[in-house]
Write an enzyme that holds these catalytic residues in place. Structure first.
Site, PDB file in Angstrom:
ATOM      1  N   ASP A  55       0.871  -1.183   0.000  1.00 28.92           N
ATOM      2  CA  ASP A  55       0.000   0.000   0.000  1.00 28.92           C
ATOM      3  C   ASP A  55       0.903   1.226   0.000  1.00 28.92           C
ATOM      4  OD1 ASP A  55      -2.409   1.588   0.352  1.00 28.92           O
ATOM      5  OD2 ASP A  55      -1.754   1.889   2.410  1.00 28.92           O
ATOM      6  N   SER A  56       0.287   2.371  -0.273  1.00 29.73           N
ATOM      7  CA  SER A  56       1.024   3.630  -0.225  1.00 29.73           C
ATOM      8  C   SER A  56       1.547   3.912   1.187  1.00 29.73           C
ATOM      9  CB  SER A  56       0.099   4.763  -0.657  1.00 29.73           C
ATOM     10  OG  SER A  56      -1.066   4.755   0.153  1.00 29.73           O
ATOM     11  N   CYS A 109      -4.322  -1.004  -2.064  1.00 32.61           N
ATOM     12  CA  CYS A 109      -4.405   0.457  -2.112  1.00 32.61           C
ATOM     13  C   CYS A 109      -5.394   0.825  -3.211  1.00 32.61           C
ATOM     14  CB  CYS A 109      -3.012   1.014  -2.436  1.00 32.61           C
ATOM     15  SG  CYS A 109      -2.968   2.795  -2.661  1.00 32.61           S
ATOM     16  N   GLU A 135      -5.912   9.006  10.068  1.00 30.49           N
ATOM     17  CA  GLU A 135      -4.506   8.928  10.499  1.00 30.49           C
ATOM     18  C   GLU A 135      -4.282   9.691  11.800  1.00 30.49           C
ATOM     19  OE1 GLU A 135      -1.449   8.982   7.691  1.00 30.49           O
ATOM     20  OE2 GLU A 135      -2.404   7.244   6.766  1.00 30.49           O
ATOM     21  N   CYS A 188     -11.295   3.496  -0.501  1.00 33.58           N
ATOM     22  CA  CYS A 188      -9.989   3.895   0.025  1.00 33.58           C
ATOM     23  C   CYS A 188      -9.727   3.073   1.283  1.00 33.58           C
ATOM     24  CB  CYS A 188     -10.006   5.389   0.341  1.00 33.58           C
ATOM     25  SG  CYS A 188      -8.600   5.927   1.308  1.00 33.58           S
ATOM     26  N   HIS A 207      -8.555   3.606   4.102  1.00 35.04           N
ATOM     27  CA  HIS A 207      -8.788   4.146   5.444  1.00 35.04           C
ATOM     28  C   HIS A 207     -10.257   4.149   5.868  1.00 35.04           C
ATOM     29  CE1 HIS A 207      -4.742   5.417   4.722  1.00 35.04           C
ATOM     30  NE2 HIS A 207      -4.660   6.111   5.845  1.00 35.04           N
TER      31      HIS A 207
END
Ligand code: DGL
Length: 270
Positions: A11-12, A74, A152, A186, A188
């Site tokens: 993932d990024s 991702c 985050e 996404c 997250h």
């Protein structure tokens, strides 16, 4: 027959841990090597050429760990750079196709929402795949990059006023267009699924791409006779251990990561 080589997941950054969590749940006997490109995250605000180059480098890193299958965990890589996987010597699974299939199965009124990063929305990947399979669907796409930062920063409680306010703003087009299914496109967003559900109401189905992808990984390993019956070790590599590394990783994986299993990796650039 079985294959004891690990599954490679990248993932990024750390977001792909939400997908990893589902893969671990679904395949507890598999060894996993995870790579999070934490020194270059986010990818979702970058241009296509940069994302493609990064994806290629991440894939090469995983191949150096002798993985038997690669998962692009991702949303941004899966939608902007799936062609980087065309010449991979191992099977490749991205997170868009299986979420789209799950959404098509779930929708009753053919009105589907997609919530993802700016780069993913710009690619139109979800919309194109949905319309190919369901030409009369109405697809509403929303880019919600601010929600990535909120997760985050740990604003993940379903009652958090800041997160609820941001969610309300982003999901307005879904409400206006009466969507009954939303793809959380996404990494997250499964973490704030409860807050999103609170705003959209329980009648709107949220598609978790981790769940859809984990099932696809299992199906692929079974079909190709690549299952491991005796593993279960998980190794994590990141390109940078930032100040908030541990906190963010545990939010996204849903459990503490053992420090001994985390290494900083230097990526060969192309
Ligand atoms: N992992 C990215 C995604 O799923 C979100 C973070 C980023 O923008 O890199 O699109």
């Amino acid at each position: 027959m079985s294959d004891n080589r690990p599954i490679g997941i990248f993932d990024s950054g750390l977001g792909g841990l939400t997908v990893t969590k589902e893969i671990i749940r679904c395949l507890p006997n598999e060894d996993i090597v995870y790579f999070g490109d934490t020194s270059r995250v986010p990818y979702g605000t970058k241009g296509a050429q940069t994302i493609k180059r990064y994806a290629k480098e991440d894939e090469r890193f995983l191949l150096s760990k002798d993985v038997k299958l690669i998962v692009a965990a991702c949303g941004t890589v899966s939608s902007v750079a799936p062609d980087t996987a065309l010449d991979l010597p191992v099977p490749f699974i991205e997170v868009i196709s299986h979420s789209v299939d799950a959404a098509i199965k779930a929708t009753k009124n053919k009105k589907i929402g997609v919530l993802a990063t700016a780069a993913t929305i710009k690619s139109g990947a979800h919309k194109n795949k949905i319309l190919k399979k369901m030409p009369d669907a109405l697809v509403t796409e929303v880019s919600g990059s601010l929600l990535v930062s909120l997760v985050e920063e740990g604003f993940t409680d379903k009652n958090d006023p800041l997160t609820l306010e941001a969610v309300k703003k982003y999901v307005k087009p879904f409400i206006e267009n009466k969507v009954d299914t939303v793809i959380l496109g996404c990494t997250h967003f499964p973490i704030i699924a409860e807050a999103i559900s609170k705003v959209l109401g329980e009648n709107v189905t949220l598609i978790n791409m981790g769940v859809a992808t984990a099932l696809a990984v299992k199906e692929t390993l079974c079909r190709l006779d690549l299952l491991n019956n005796s593993g279960g070790n998980h190794r994590f590599y990141v390109s940078d251990k930032g100040a908030e590394f541990k906190k963010t990783a545990s939010i996204l994986l849903g459990e503490e990561i053992d420090e001994n299993n985390i290494e900083t990796a230097v990526i060969d650039t192309i």
